[in-house]
Design a protein around this motif. Structure first.
Motif, short mmCIF file in Angstrom:
data_model
loop_
_atom_site.label_atom_id
_atom_site.label_comp_id
_atom_site.label_asym_id
_atom_site.label_seq_id
_atom_site.Cartn_x
_atom_site.Cartn_y
_atom_site.Cartn_z
N LEU B 201 0.86 -1.13 0.24
CA LEU B 201 -0.06 0.15 0.03
C LEU B 201 0.95 1.26 0.05
N SER B 202 1.93 1.28 0.74
CA SER B 202 2.76 2.35 0.71
C SER B 202 3.23 2.78 -0.65
N GLU B 203 3.72 1.71 -1.18
CA GLU B 203 3.95 2.23 -2.70
C GLU B 203 2.96 2.67 -3.65
N LEU B 204 1.67 2.23 -3.53
CA LEU B 204 0.63 2.64 -4.42
C LEU B 204 0.47 3.99 -4.01
N GLU B 205 0.41 4.44 -2.56
CA GLU B 205 0.32 5.76 -2.01
C GLU B 205 1.40 6.71 -2.67
N MET B 206 2.49 6.33 -3.05
CA MET B 206 3.62 6.86 -3.19
C MET B 206 3.33 7.35 -4.75
N PRO B 291 -3.21 18.15 12.26
CA PRO B 291 -4.17 17.26 11.24
C PRO B 291 -3.53 16.00 10.94
N HIS B 292 -4.15 14.95 10.87
CA HIS B 292 -3.70 13.54 10.48
C HIS B 292 -4.26 13.13 9.56
N ARG B 293 -3.69 12.93 8.36
CA ARG B 293 -4.48 12.45 7.30
C ARG B 293 -4.13 10.67 7.28
N PHE B 294 -5.57 9.88 7.00
CA PHE B 294 -5.08 8.44 7.01
C PHE B 294 -4.35 8.00 5.69
N SER B 295 -3.68 7.05 6.01
CA SER B 295 -2.99 6.39 4.97
C SER B 295 -3.82 5.46 4.25
N LEU B 296 -3.52 4.67 3.12
CA LEU B 296 -4.20 3.93 2.28
C LEU B 296 -4.53 2.54 3.32
N GLU B 297 -3.45 2.13 4.14
CA GLU B 297 -3.59 1.29 5.06
C GLU B 297 -4.72 1.30 6.08
N ASP B 298 -4.70 2.57 6.70
CA ASP B 298 -5.81 3.06 7.45
C ASP B 298 -7.08 2.93 6.70
N ILE B 299 -7.16 3.36 5.62
CA ILE B 299 -8.52 3.28 4.92
C ILE B 299 -8.81 2.05 4.64
N LEU B 300 -7.92 1.19 4.29
CA LEU B 300 -8.18 -0.38 3.88
C LEU B 300 -8.71 -0.93 5.38
#
Lengths: 309, 318
Positions: B201-206, B291-300
């Protein structure tokens, strides 16, 4: 372009197989052995002249001698080396082609190419036969050259044996491919193909049993059923008769080669003559066999095209 | 059934894709995914969500039970468009008897790439993925990472408009993964569309412009990273002092109170200000407001927690 790519790939795959080189070695050994045989009038020399004997049966200057020589090469060498040992090894060598081709992860890239599945299947089917074409060509061209240049027997029709060998192989290979696309197992493909080969021969020979035992022939319904049934499977046994028949074509060799006439019983000879007659009816032999092959190939193609990978 | 749909400007326009194995296993239950031209699109989801099945349907490897949609503006399976698409499958197996250069040539020939282009493309791409020195080595001597690099090269041999990559960084070391990311960004800048299926997910996010989250055969979320993370922003207010004095009031406002951290969910700045006022009134010292934005992992994780995943409506325009 796509067909050529698959042919080149099959060629590389063939060259990578040990069985390919074992067959090449056997062919070269046979060629060398044939080269060691020479004829000088009624004298036959073996092992490059180290041993000699007199025999008028193999005198290449006589029609019967040439017929016997061609018969010896076709019936004994070609039929044994290519027709039995060769085809068995070729079935073993090529049985893995479709299972490897359809392996999960291997076929994905190919199926994503701009080629429909039916065409892809047929291209791969024919491309895999490059193994047999190469082996057959090597064997028959080399032995033809020895017969011509060393023995002085000119039998260009003998080269058609390459076609008959490819046909014989294809009759069996279609079964191997059908099993392979259904099971993705090379072992299953080998075993069931060899079993089918035996079954084809048994079914094809069944009417001869009735001929041999006249009391069986009285059971007309069973006899008729056996005859009808014998039309269906490919005529794998006809390879040698077709090869022999065409080896004599266009030459002065017109006698059926019996190099061991004394040992042939009347019944055996009658059976051989019948088989020879059958072989002469090449449209029936090749046509019915090809029909069988087409049906099996269509079934395999349909299975291949409908499957998820 | 793959039917002809309206011609669209989407690079990938999947509509109502279903796949059922047997009568009971519903791998895909009406997937709708749209990918704009020139973007990097990421498909993510847990194991067994149907991601690879969907990719295989796109590439005609698996036959859908029902599907409408287009790839590069033509119905899925269109031969001309498949010739303009590059594909790297997951867990690919290449013939071990070929060399790297032979493999590229073989697959490109099957993709109808003219001979004159094949040799030049192979040399360029092998160089691009750092495999030039291994071009004439048999593939069965390659490591997994090298096979992956070769696989990416083969997916680009036809100079595709659309590149579909299923787990492209599988087996690669961190340097290799970074190389792949850079390559994908290069492709994007060259106007190519990249459809990426990855569990990293971190790669997708990038690198992804847009993502879709597939859960249990359905698209649970789909959109740009901003769109997906906008709803899931939160503010964290750290303070020092005795939290007990404000506990009742904080909880009464429906705000979560941790160990000297107040978490305000969503874009509710009014509530943030109310919390700040509350802390000041109580004489507590505010240390930070972040402010804290969710990562893709959080969303998943959030999506997976929400079992009521429903199909996402199809956007009207690319």
């Amino acid at each position: 372009m796509q067909f050529w790519a698959l042919i080149v790939d099959s060629l590389r795959e063939s060259l990578d197989r040990k069985i390919f080189w074992i067959l090449v070695g056997l062919t070269l050994l046979i060629t060398l052995s044939m080269l060691g045989v020479g004829f000088d009038g009624e004298e036959v020399t073996l092992f490059f002249g180290m041993w000699s004997t007199e025999s008028d049966r193999f005198n290449p200057l006589s029609d019967i001698g040439r017929a016997n020589l061609v018969g010896f090469v076709v019936y004994l060498l070609a039929n044994t080396m290519m027709g039995w040992i060769g085809v068995t090894l070729m079935i073993i060598a090529t049985a893995g082609a479709f299972p490897a081709f359809t392996e999960r992860g291997a076929l994905d890239v190919v199926l994503a190419k701009p080629i429909n599945r039916a065409r892809l299947f047929l291209y791969k089917y024919f491309a895999t036969m490059v193994f047999v074409v190469l082996q057959g060509t090597l064997f028959f061209v080399l032995t033809f050259l020895v017969m011509w240049l060393r023995w002085g027997v000119w039998a260009p029709g003998y080269l058609l044996s390459i076609v008959f060998l490819v046909l014989l192989f294809s009759y069996l290979y279609c079964v191997s491919v059908l099993v392979a696309v259904k099971t993705r197992s090379a072992v299953a493909a080998i075993l069931l193909t060899l079993l089918a080969w035996v079954l084809f021969a048994l079914i094809h020979q069944a009417p001869n049993v009735f001929e041999t035992f006249p009391e069986l022939k009285k059971r007309r319904t069973v006899y008729a059923a056996a005859r009808v049934l014998s039309w269906i499977p490919p005529k794998t046994g006809d390879f040698v008769y077709l090869a022999a028949s065409w080896s004599q074509a266009g030459t002065s060799i017109d006698s059926f080669p019996y190099f061991d006439l004394d040992a042939v019983t009347d019944l055996e000879r009658a059976r051989q003559v019948e088989e020879q007659e059958l072989a002469k009816n090449q449209f029936y032999s090749i046509g019915s066999s090809l029909l069988f092959e087409i049906v099996v190939v269509l079934l395999a193609m349909w299975t291949f095209a409908r499957k998820d990978y | 059934m793959v039917g002809i749909t309206e011609m669209t400007n989407w690079a990938v326009d999947l509509i109502d894709v279903h796949k059922t194995y047997g009568k009971t296993i519903h791998a895909l239950r009406g997937v709708n995914i749209q990918v704009g031209r020139g973007e990097i699109f990421g498909l993510l989801g847990p194991n067994g969500a149907g991601k690879t099945t969907l990719v295989k349907i796109m590439m005609t490897v698996v036959r859908p039970t029902h599907a409408l949609g287009t790839l590069l503006g033509r119905p899925m399976g269109h031969r001309g468009k498949l010739a303009r698409t590059g594909y790297l499958p997951e867990d690919h197996r290449f013939p071990g008897y070929l060399t790297g250069a032979q493999l590229l040539d073989y697959y490109a020939a099957l993709g109808k790439v003219p001979r004159s282009r094949r040799k030049a493309n192979a040399a360029r791409l092998l160089d691009r993925v750092g495999m030039s020195e291994w071009a004439t080595t048999r593939i069965d001597k390659y490591s997994k990472g090298m096979l992956q690099r070769l696989g990416i090269a083969q997916a680009l041999m036809n100079d595709p408009e659309l590149i579909v990559l299923d787990e492209p960084t599988d087996g690669l070391d961190p340097v290799g993964r970074r190389d792949v990311r850079e390559l994908l960004l290069e492709l994007k800048s060259a106007g190519k569309t990249v459809f990426l299926n990855s569990h990293l997910l971190s790669e997708l996010e990038m690198i992804c412009d847009r993502v879709a989250i597939l859960v249990d055969g359905l698209v649970a979320r789909q959109g740009t990273l901003n769109e997906l993370t906008e709803e899931t922003v939160e503010y964290r207010i750290a303070f020092s002092g005795d939290a007990g004095v404000i506990q009742e009031k904080v909880e009464a406002l429906g705000v979560s109170l941790g160990a000297n951290v107040i978490t305000v969910s969503g874009h509710d700045t009014g509530k943030v200000n109310a919390m700040i006022d509350l802390l000041r009134a109580a004489g507590l010292s505010i240390e930070s407001v972040q402010p804290h934005r969710f990562s893709l992992e959080d969303i998943l994780v959030q999506v997976l927690a929400d079992q009521s995943a429903t199909p996402v409506a199809r956007p009207m325009h690319p």
